[in-house]
Design a protein around this motif. Structure first.
Motif, PDB file in Angstrom:
ATOM      1  N   ASP A 140      13.860 -10.006 -46.771  1.00 22.78           N
ATOM      2  CA  ASP A 140      12.723 -10.923 -46.836  1.00 22.78           C
ATOM      3  C   ASP A 140      12.977 -12.062 -47.827  1.00 22.78           C
ATOM      4  O   ASP A 140      12.105 -12.454 -48.590  1.00 22.78           O
ATOM      5  N   THR A 141      14.219 -12.578 -47.797  1.00 24.52           N
ATOM      6  CA  THR A 141      14.597 -13.704 -48.650  1.00 24.52           C
ATOM      7  C   THR A 141      14.918 -14.914 -47.795  1.00 24.52           C
ATOM      8  O   THR A 141      15.687 -14.814 -46.837  1.00 24.52           O
ATOM      9  N   VAL A 142      14.342 -16.055 -48.125  1.00 22.53           N
ATOM     10  CA  VAL A 142      14.635 -17.302 -47.433  1.00 22.53           C
ATOM     11  C   VAL A 142      15.525 -18.159 -48.334  1.00 22.53           C
ATOM     12  O   VAL A 142      15.308 -18.225 -49.546  1.00 22.53           O
TER      13      VAL A 142
ATOM     14  N   LEU B 184       9.342 -20.597 -47.934  1.00 24.59           N
ATOM     15  CA  LEU B 184       8.639 -19.705 -48.849  1.00 24.59           C
ATOM     16  C   LEU B 184       7.198 -19.503 -48.361  1.00 24.59           C
ATOM     17  O   LEU B 184       6.539 -20.449 -47.918  1.00 24.59           O
ATOM     18  N   LYS B 185       6.711 -18.276 -48.460  1.00 22.03           N
ATOM     19  CA  LYS B 185       5.354 -17.950 -48.057  1.00 22.03           C
ATOM     20  C   LYS B 185       4.491 -17.857 -49.308  1.00 22.03           C
ATOM     21  O   LYS B 185       4.687 -16.976 -50.151  1.00 22.03           O
TER      22      LYS B 185
ATOM     23  N   THR C 153       1.207 -17.355 -51.724  1.00 22.09           N
ATOM     24  CA  THR C 153      -0.060 -16.647 -51.829  1.00 22.09           C
ATOM     25  C   THR C 153      -1.187 -17.680 -51.808  1.00 22.09           C
ATOM     26  O   THR C 153      -0.958 -18.877 -51.965  1.00 22.09           O
TER      27      THR C 153
ATOM     28  N   TRP D  78      18.527 -16.037 -56.796  1.00 26.48           N
ATOM     29  CA  TRP D  78      17.470 -15.340 -56.068  1.00 26.48           C
ATOM     30  C   TRP D  78      16.262 -15.189 -56.984  1.00 26.48           C
ATOM     31  O   TRP D  78      16.421 -14.979 -58.194  1.00 26.48           O
TER      32      TRP D  78
ATOM     33  N   GLU E 251      11.836 -13.938 -57.249  1.00 28.68           N
ATOM     34  CA  GLU E 251      10.598 -13.373 -56.713  1.00 28.68           C
ATOM     35  C   GLU E 251       9.462 -13.653 -57.686  1.00 28.68           C
ATOM     36  O   GLU E 251       9.696 -13.855 -58.886  1.00 28.68           O
TER      37      GLU E 251
ATOM     38  N   GLU F 198       4.764 -14.522 -51.255  1.00 27.22           N
ATOM     39  CA  GLU F 198       4.705 -13.313 -50.444  1.00 27.22           C
ATOM     40  C   GLU F 198       6.081 -12.880 -49.962  1.00 27.22           C
ATOM     41  O   GLU F 198       6.240 -11.781 -49.449  1.00 27.22           O
ATOM     42  N   ASN F 199       7.076 -13.738 -50.084  1.00 28.95           N
ATOM     43  CA  ASN F 199       8.466 -13.370 -49.791  1.00 28.95           C
ATOM     44  C   ASN F 199       9.328 -13.795 -50.974  1.00 28.95           C
ATOM     45  O   ASN F 199       8.820 -14.116 -52.040  1.00 28.95           O
ATOM     46  N   HIS F 200      10.641 -13.766 -50.797  1.00 32.22           N
ATOM     47  CA  HIS F 200      11.562 -14.120 -51.874  1.00 32.22           C
ATOM     48  C   HIS F 200      12.300 -15.408 -51.520  1.00 32.22           C
ATOM     49  O   HIS F 200      12.458 -15.741 -50.340  1.00 32.22           O
TER      50      HIS F 200
END
Length: 253
Positions: free
Chosen positions: A51-53, A71-72, A74, A205, A207, A213-215
Motif C-alpha cells: 500500500d505504498t505509492v 497519496l490518499k 485523511t 518511504w 507513513e 490512509e496509505n504510504h
C-alpha cells in the motif's frame, strides 16, 4: 561549521558501544542536486511495504494544488489542503522557515555526507540544515522528547545499504502544496552507491496515520559533486517580491 560538526562527531563516539558494520561503502563527499526524477529500481521497489505509492515529484518538479501523487489523504489532511493558499507560506514571517527532512531530502539542492565512528552527518545546502544519523546501536528518543524538522534518525547497515529510521518529526509539508505531515510521521530511507560509486541513490518511504490512509515513497539519485556547497542565506524580503510589492517602499509604510 566544519569544526562544529567535528565536535558533534567526537561527542557521539563516547555514547553507546558502536554497533555499525565494518567494511561498509563510504558515502562521504559532496552530492549534486537531483534536478529530475528517475524510475525506482525494481530491487528497491520490492523492499517497500504494501500500500505504498511512489511519488513523481523529486527534484525541481512539484505537484499543483489538489494533486498528491496518489497519496490518499485523511479527512483532516484534505480539509487543511483545501484551505491552503501559496501566499500562506510566502510571508516575511514564514518564507525563511525550513521544511522538515521529509521534503528537504528530495529537493533540488546538493548536500554533503560526513562519516565518523557511530555517526553520519548529512549537511544540506537547503536552509543550511544538518542532520545527525546515529549508527552506534542506540534506540530512538523517548516519545515525549522534542520534535524537530530533522527528527531523530537512527541508522544501520544492511549489506551495502545504509538504512535510516526517522521519528520525532515536527509538522511540515509533504508535497509543498498544502499537504502537511503531522508529528506522527515516520520515515525510512535506504542509501547506496551506484554507477561504480559515481552516484548515490536512495528510497524515501513514509507513513503518517493522522494525515495519510496509505504510504508514500520517493526515489532520489545524486551524482558526485565538487568539494563545497553554497550557503543558503534566505532573505525574508523575498516574500515581498513574490507578492508583487516593492520591498523598500513596503518597509517604509
Amino acid at each position: 561549521m566544519r569544526l562544529a560538526l567535528a565536535a558533534l562527531a567526537a561527542i557521539a563516539i563516547t555514547a553507546p558501544a558502536l554497533a555499525e558494520d565494518a567494511g561498509h561503502p563510504d558515502l562521504s563527499g559532496y552530492w549534486n542536486a537531483p534536478f529530475r526524477g528517475y524510475p525506482m529500481p525494481d530491487d528497491l521497489k520490492a523492499k517497500l511495504p504494501p500500500d505504498t505509492v511512489v511519488l513523481e515529484d523529486t527534484g525541481a518538479a512539484e505537484f499543483p494544488r489538489g494533486v498528491y501523487g496518489g497519496l490518499k489523504l485523511t479527512q483532516k489532511a484534505l480539509d487543511r489542503a483545501r484551505d491552503w493558499q501559496p501566499t500562506d507560506d510566502m510571508t516575511i514571517a514564514r518564507v525563511c522557515q525550513p521544511q522538515s527532512i521529509m521534503y528537504t531530502v528530495q529537493g533540488p539542492f546538493p548536500f554533503q555526507v560526513i562519516e565518523a565512528p557511530g555517526l553520519i552527518v548529512f549537511r544540506y545546502e537547503y536552509y543550511d540544515q544538518y542532520r545527525l544519523i546515529y549508527t552506534d546501536g542506540r534506540g530512538h528518543l523517548p516519545a515525549a522528547a522534542p520534535h524537530t524538522k530533522m527528527g531523530d534518525s537512527i541508522g544501520h547497515w544492511e549489506g551495502d545499504e545504509l538504512v535510516i529510521d526517522t521519528t520525532h518529526l515536527a509538522p511540515s509539508t509533504i508535497t509543498n502544496n498544502g499537504l502537511d505531515h503531522s508529528s506522527e510521521a515516520h520515515m525510512v530511507e535506504r542509501y547506496r552507491l551506484a554507477d561504480d560509486g559515481k552516484s548515490l541513490e536512495a528510497t524515501q518511504w513514509f507513513e503518517d496515520p493522522e494525515m495519510l490512509e496509505n504510504h508514500g515513497a520517493r526515489y532520489i539519485k545524486w551524482t558526485r559533486g565538487s568539494d563545497y556547497i553554497y550557503p543558503y542565506d534566505c532573505d525574508p524580503t523575498f516574500a515581498l517580491e513574490y507578492q508583487g510589492k516593492d520591498a523598500p517602499e513596503a518597509a517604509g509604510n
